[in-house]
Design an enzyme around this catalytic site. Structure first.
Site, mmCIF file in Angstrom:
data_model
loop_
_atom_site.group_PDB
_atom_site.id
_atom_site.type_symbol
_atom_site.label_atom_id
_atom_site.label_comp_id
_atom_site.label_asym_id
_atom_site.label_seq_id
_atom_site.Cartn_x
_atom_site.Cartn_y
_atom_site.Cartn_z
ATOM 1 N N SER A 92 0.837 -1.189 0.000
ATOM 2 C CA SER A 92 0.000 0.000 0.000
ATOM 3 C C SER A 92 0.877 1.245 0.000
ATOM 4 O O SER A 92 1.913 1.289 0.668
ATOM 5 C CB SER A 92 -0.895 -0.025 1.247
ATOM 6 O OG SER A 92 -1.704 1.108 1.302
ATOM 7 N N GLY A 102 3.234 3.463 -4.656
ATOM 8 C CA GLY A 102 3.301 4.247 -5.877
ATOM 9 C C GLY A 102 2.803 3.544 -7.125
ATOM 10 O O GLY A 102 2.982 4.051 -8.236
ATOM 11 N N LYS A 103 2.146 2.410 -6.972
ATOM 12 C CA LYS A 103 1.685 1.623 -8.118
ATOM 13 C C LYS A 103 0.689 2.384 -8.997
ATOM 14 O O LYS A 103 0.808 2.377 -10.218
ATOM 15 C CB LYS A 103 1.046 0.308 -7.648
ATOM 16 C CG LYS A 103 1.960 -0.578 -6.839
ATOM 17 C CD LYS A 103 1.257 -1.810 -6.321
ATOM 18 C CE LYS A 103 0.008 -1.554 -5.515
ATOM 19 N NZ LYS A 103 0.210 -0.912 -4.205
ATOM 20 N N ASP A 114 -7.743 -2.195 -5.755
ATOM 21 C CA ASP A 114 -8.706 -1.265 -5.161
ATOM 22 C C ASP A 114 -10.012 -1.250 -5.942
ATOM 23 O O ASP A 114 -11.087 -1.075 -5.363
ATOM 24 C CB ASP A 114 -8.124 0.145 -5.072
ATOM 25 C CG ASP A 114 -6.994 0.262 -4.062
ATOM 26 O OD1 ASP A 114 -6.919 -0.589 -3.143
ATOM 27 O OD2 ASP A 114 -6.183 1.190 -4.186
#
Length: 173
Positions: A8, A11-12, A33
């Protein structure tokens, strides 16, 4: 398909957006998400579904796994149908999570990218976001990579999202 795995606040999502801007062909950006947001309320914050503890640790139940399997099959179907997909996920189960995805994506070309970020940097981002349970980013920073095989690893604590996206694009050829 480009598969981004990291904890989490690593920076994905920013990298996925940069990839969409950088790559010539259109790419869909999907995220764990997206899946979590689509869950029914009964499977959020429950032992049967997704259980997020006060310290940020996450447990998943049978109801979550059942729908996750369908989600994986759906994403794989889009890729098999010709969609270019950048997917960002959090491998809570490390190598076991990757194996589930590998089974779902069998027969597709996947670039596996490890998105690493120092726990203290991810924790700072988590606080700035304000939409995560405090402690989640630090708790996930290392375990999500255990036993996972990557084609490329990037470190977002030291490299901006666009530069990470350029490195990923270069690996696509």
């Amino acid at each position: 398909m480009i598969f981004l795995n990291g904890g989490s606040s690593s920076g994905k999502t920013g990298i996925a957006r940069c990839l969409q801007a950088l790559l010539r062909d259109p790419w869909l950006a999907l995220s764990v998400d997206t899946f979590v947001d689509a869950l029914p309320a009964a499977l959020r914050d429950s032992e049967e579904g997704l259980d997020i503890a006060a310290d940020g640790t996450i447990g998943v139940g049978a109801g979550f796994r059942e729908l996750e399997t369908a989600w994986m099959a759906g994403v794989a179907a889009m890729v098999h149908a010709g969609a270019r997909v950048v997917l960002d996920d959090v491998f809570l189960g490390g190598a076991d999570s990757q194996k589930r995805w590998q089974r779902a994506l069998d027969g597709t070309d996947v670039l596996w990218v490890g998105v690493r970020c120092a726990p203290d940097v991810a924790a700072g981002r988590e606080l700035a976001r304000g939409d995560r349970v405090v402690g989640m980013a630090a708790a996930q920073a290392e375990p999500v990579h255990r036993g996972v095989a990557y084609d490329l690893e990037i470190d977002t604590a030291r490299t901006e999202s666009m530069e990470c996206a350029r490195r990923i694009a270069a690996r696509l050829g």
